[in-house]
Design a protein around this motif. Structure first.
Motif: not given
Length: 520
Positions: A112-131
């Protein structure tokens, strides 16, 4: 007296100019500020009140509390229940039904924790585009669906796959604090000495999830046999359905930032921005763009190291309790149902004391002492558990209260303390991303240190978690001494030479500015 009065008038006039500009930036219709008359929309004389009116400010803060915290709390509660319910399912036959042996359970936690840590930055990039409301509602809905899927897993490989996808989806809720995650949204509404209590209330969702999860697991396990499904399957299925429903509704419930929040009037939005900027002197201690100078400031800041170590050490205790407390209590001689029920008061007491100490922290403007209180409480509990066979079962069970409570008192302090001592958008973004991202790697440690072969005493697990909490105590003292020393040097003007740098660098220093003072 006239000079004092003129200064006060000038300060109030400047405040109104700020509010008027903020309202314009938010798209407000052209109108004088303050309005000539109060309206229902402006909220009981809000717009005509002086900015120093504490009663009006308290009413506004209560309004924020009502609209911002509850739904984010509920979403994090769902996240943690779905994340740790595997610990309850373990007692109800998960390992036997999926032919899990050896350290298979620990691997299912780690994945669980491997993608949980690695996907933080991509998630931030996506959230820049949406609310935040859009993104958070999407990921909550889909991780609810994945949780349902775990209830239908027939093989260990399917469980691993679902846990991996769950880590990807949940990466967007908490770690994204640096841009648009839950804690960052919360931090945009409150002053520095209001933030500890609110962050603790948010984090208490993970504590309550332990109690609520244990209660739900106990009740849902009684559905064993219904539809020819085992009890542990119903734990995932029913909890996943609830999460998916909450995710679907969240689009309409999750607040966005103050400047666009629908529950605020234009005046209220502007005042919130003013009071938080004034509290942190954000207009003076900004870091609004990245250049070589600002990147060097970010990378060389020891506060990020201190904050990450604090969070890393406390997270291990938090996840250890969530994943293994049912098994630890069962090894004391209780049945699986008895162990599930006995986790409930442990987490309930921890929730009450965690909020109590966070309120004390905000009222006394103190972080380091509260952190040490949590560390000492947890260390006493660990010491009892390590030497558990020298104590009666009741004493060992009481030690579980101490460990969980101490860990959860210290954990939100590490986040709030870090947030209090960094200033500027990019400084907060990077510092918080590092703290939350690397700190959550402690979840991997927690997943591996309690192996089945070390039951029933779990000495290696308790020893490692105890050592990490001891580290938190040492780092807390060093961090407080460092901040005290830095404040003294700034009071003496030792860093005033930084003001001789080019003006564009002076205006983009964040907390590196010699005028910034740190919170102890």
């Amino acid at each position: 007296m006239s000079e004092v009065g003129n200064a006060a008038d000038t300060e109030e006039e400047d405040s109104y100019h700020f509010l008027e500009n903020s309202m314009s930036a938010r798209g407000a219709k052209s109108k004088s500020f303050p309005p000539e008359s109060d309206s229902a929309q402006s909220g009981a004389g809000f717009s005509r009140a002086r900015l120093t009116d504490k009663d009006v400010e308290r009413k506004l803060v209560r309004k924020i509390d009502i609209h911002v915290l509850p739904w984010l709390f509920l979403m994090y509660l769902c996240a943690f229940v779905d994340r740790v319910n595997i610990g309850n399912a373990k007692l109800e036959g998960l390992e036997d039904d999926l032919d899990m042996t050896g350290n298979d359970y620990n691997v299912a936690l780690v994945v669980f924790f491997i993608p949980y840590i690695l996907c933080e930055f991509p998630s931030n990039i996506i959230m820049r585009k949406v609310t935040p409301s859009t993104w958070l509602s999407i990921i909550v809905f889909f991780w609810g669906c994945v949780t349902i899927g775990i209830g239908f897993c027939k093989t260990y490989a399917q469980l691993i796959g679902c846990r991996f996808v769950l880590g990807i989806l949940e990466a967007g809720l908490l770690p994204a604090r640096s841009l648009q995650g839950s804690i960052y949204v919360i931090s945009t509404y409150y002053k520095r000495y209001e933030l500890q209590t609110r962050i603790t209330i948010f984090f208490c969702a993970s504590v309550i999830a332990g109690a609520f999860g244990g209660l739900l697991a106990y009740a849902l396990s009684k559905m064993a046999g219904l539809g020819n499904q085992a009890g542990w399957r119903w734990i995932f299925i029913m909890e996943g359905i609830v999460t998916a429903i909450i995710g679907a509704v969240s689009k309409f419930m999750v607040p966005d930032f103050p400047e666009t929040a629908k529950f605020l009037t234009h005046e209220e939005s502007a005042w919130i921005q003013y009071r938080t900027n004034e509290d942190e002197n954000s207009a003076q201690y900004r870091m609004d763009h990245l250049d070589k100078h600002s990147v060097r400031i970010i990378l060389r800041d020891p506060k990020t190291v201190f904050g990450t170590l604090l969070f890393f050490g406390t997270v291990c205790t938090g996840y250890s309790g969530s994943f293994f407390l049912p098994s630890i209590i069962q090894q004391m001689g209780y049945t699986s149902a008895g162990a599930q029920v006995r986790t409930i008061p442990v987490f309930a007491v921890a929730a009450v004391l965690t909020v109590t100490f966070s309120i004390i922290s905000d009222k006394t403007n103190n972080r380091w002492a509260i952190s040490l209180v949590g560390v000492v409480i947890a260390l006493i509990g660990y010491a009892i558990l390590v030497a558990e066979y020298n104590f009666a079962i009741g004493v060992r069970y009481f030690a579980c209260f101490l460990v969980v409570t101490g860990g959860y008192i210290a954990q939100p302090v590490s986040v709030a303390w870090m947030a209090n001592n960094v200033s500027g958008h990019y400084k907060r973004s990077f510092s918080s991303a590092i703290q939350i991202g690397l700190g959550n790697a402690s979840g991997i440690v927690a997943s591996l240190i309690f192996e089945n072969k070390t039951a029933p005493r779990y000495i290696p697990g308790f020893s490692v978690a105890m050592a990490l909490m001891g580290m938190v105590g040492v780092v807390t003292i060093l961090f407080a001494l460092y901040l005290h020393h830095e404040n003294k040097k700034r009071d003496r003007g030792d860093y005033n030479c930084r003001l001789q740098l080019p003006q564009e660098q002076v205006d983009n220093m964040g907390d590196y500015h010699p005028g910034f003072r740190f919170v102890l």
